[in-house]
Design a protein around this motif. Structure first.
Motif, PDB file in Angstrom:
ATOM      1  N   GLN A  23      11.402  -2.857  -3.470  1.00 20.41           N
ATOM      2  CA  GLN A  23      10.407  -3.401  -2.540  1.00 20.41           C
ATOM      3  C   GLN A  23      10.937  -4.900  -1.775  1.00 20.41           C
ATOM      4  N   GLY A  75       2.674 -11.369   0.018  1.00 19.82           N
ATOM      5  CA  GLY A  75       3.187 -10.175  -0.792  1.00 19.82           C
ATOM      6  C   GLY A  75       3.939 -10.527  -2.095  1.00 19.82           C
ATOM      7  N   GLN A 124       8.424  -7.756   3.929  1.00 24.15           N
ATOM      8  CA  GLN A 124       7.665  -8.548   3.000  1.00 24.15           C
ATOM      9  C   GLN A 124       7.141 -10.048   3.403  1.00 24.15           C
ATOM     10  N   THR A 125       6.064 -10.438   3.016  1.00 24.56           N
ATOM     11  CA  THR A 125       5.461 -11.655   3.574  1.00 24.56           C
ATOM     12  C   THR A 125       5.117 -12.436   2.299  1.00 24.56           C
ATOM     13  N   ALA A 134       1.323 -12.295  -4.489  1.00 23.20           N
ATOM     14  CA  ALA A 134       0.502 -11.169  -5.308  1.00 23.20           C
ATOM     15  C   ALA A 134       1.519 -10.736  -6.388  1.00 23.20           C
TER      16      ALA A 134
END
Ligand code: ZN
Ligand code: ZN
Length: 324
Positions: free
Chosen positions: A226, A237, A233-234, A240
């Motif tokens: 991922q 993200g 991706q941020t 989290a």
């Protein structure tokens, strides 16, 4: 000493100590070493100390250009469009320590007029030796500048401050470390797809990811993808994942070793040191300051043990994310 890029608005500024030391290192054994030494020695003959210093600055700057020492920096800046477009300059500063090397983004505001936009500048700290290490310098700069490109990218949505937490400095330290691991995986993934890093980087980042997040085998590979294999991706993200990863690993998986939450940082770990074996009295005292309720019988994770062993933890340190 400063140099302008092809856009003319953007410039790179080098601090004189870095320029001098890099030039001295580069000249040693160089075919032009004798010429360099003779010219440099003549400057010592100037009696006026201010004039002498000025001449040294000019002399070192000339040879810095002649040896083309700034070229890798200019090239790495210009290959990532947003850096030159969205900042005013890159200040390249001397540092004696490898740990301190890296790039960061700063915002400087003119004292007046007050309504002026903040001036964004890249601060790049380097050891003079690094500037000469041409085989590793390009990869290092590409990685560092990719961090800056992320910070500048509104879609990434970077926030320099950690979310507030009541769990204390060990927790915050591990949040920073976990965030660094994810961000570095994201960055090296993109460098890898561009063919900008060498083979083996994926394995290296995966091993770091697995160790940091206490996730194993196939699950680790899947989660890692991922970050390493995705462009989208941020910051939110990443954060989290940092805060939640592994917190549900208590489920029983047919006798497989399970991660347990560390009583200090609360992150699950495969490597809880039972009874805090091997931890010095000083380190235990340090822990007691942050966690008066903690008892050595409860154990702690390896990362926390390292933190308190090193005693580098500043209890008053502002909870900012690392300069990467
Ligand atoms: Zn990094
Ligand atoms: Zn811990």
């Amino acid at each position: 000493m400063s140099t302008h890029s092809s856009s003319d608005r953007f410039y790179t500024e080098y601090d004189s100590r870095l320029v001098e030391e890099a030039v001295l290192l580069r000249s040693a054994g160089h075919p032009e070493e004798n010429q360099f030494r003779r010219a440099r020695n003549r400057i010592y003959e100037i009696a006026d100390s201010e004039e002498c210093e000025k001449r040294f600055h000019g002399f070192h700057a000339d040879w810095f250009h002649r040896f083309n020492l700034g070229h890798p920096i200019t090239a790495a800046l210009e290959e990532q469009v947003s850096l030159v477009r969205d900042t005013r300059c890159c200040c390249v500063i001397f540092t004696p320590s490898a740990q301190d090397e890296g790039a960061d983004l700063h915002e400087a505001r003119d004292s007046c007029p007050a309504d002026h936009e903040a001036k964004r500048m890249i601060l790049l700290k380097l050891k003079p030796n690094t500037l000469l290490d041409t085989s590793n310098l390009q990869t290092f700069l590409r990685h560092e500048f990719m961090h800056i490109a992320d910070i500048l990218d509104p879609q990434f949505g970077y926030e320099p401050l950690l979310p507030k937490s009541e769990f204390g400095p060990a927790y915050e330290s591990l949040v920073r470390e976990r965030y660094r691991v994810l961000w570095d995986a994201r960055i090296d993934g993109r460098l890898f797809r561009r063919g900008w890093v060498t083979e083996g980087i994926r394995e290296k980042r995966l091993a770091e990811f697995t160790a940091t997040f206490s996730i194993r085998d196939r699950e680790a590979e899947e989660k890692f993808r991922q970050f390493f294999d995705s462009e989208s991706q941020t910051h939110a993200g990443l954060m989290a994942f940092v805060l939640n990863a592994g917190t549900k690993t208590d489920r029983s998986l047919g006798g497989k070793p399970q991660a347990r939450p560390c009583p200090l940082c609360r992150f699950p770990s495969f490597s809880i040191i039972e009874g805090a074996v091997g931890l010095s009295t000083e380190a235990r005292d340090e822990i007691a300051v942050d966690f008066p309720e903690w008892r050595p019988e409860q154990g702690l994770c390896c990362q926390c043990a390292d933190l308190y062993r090193a005693r580098r933890l500043s209890r008053s340190a502002e909870a900012t994310l690392p300069r990467i």
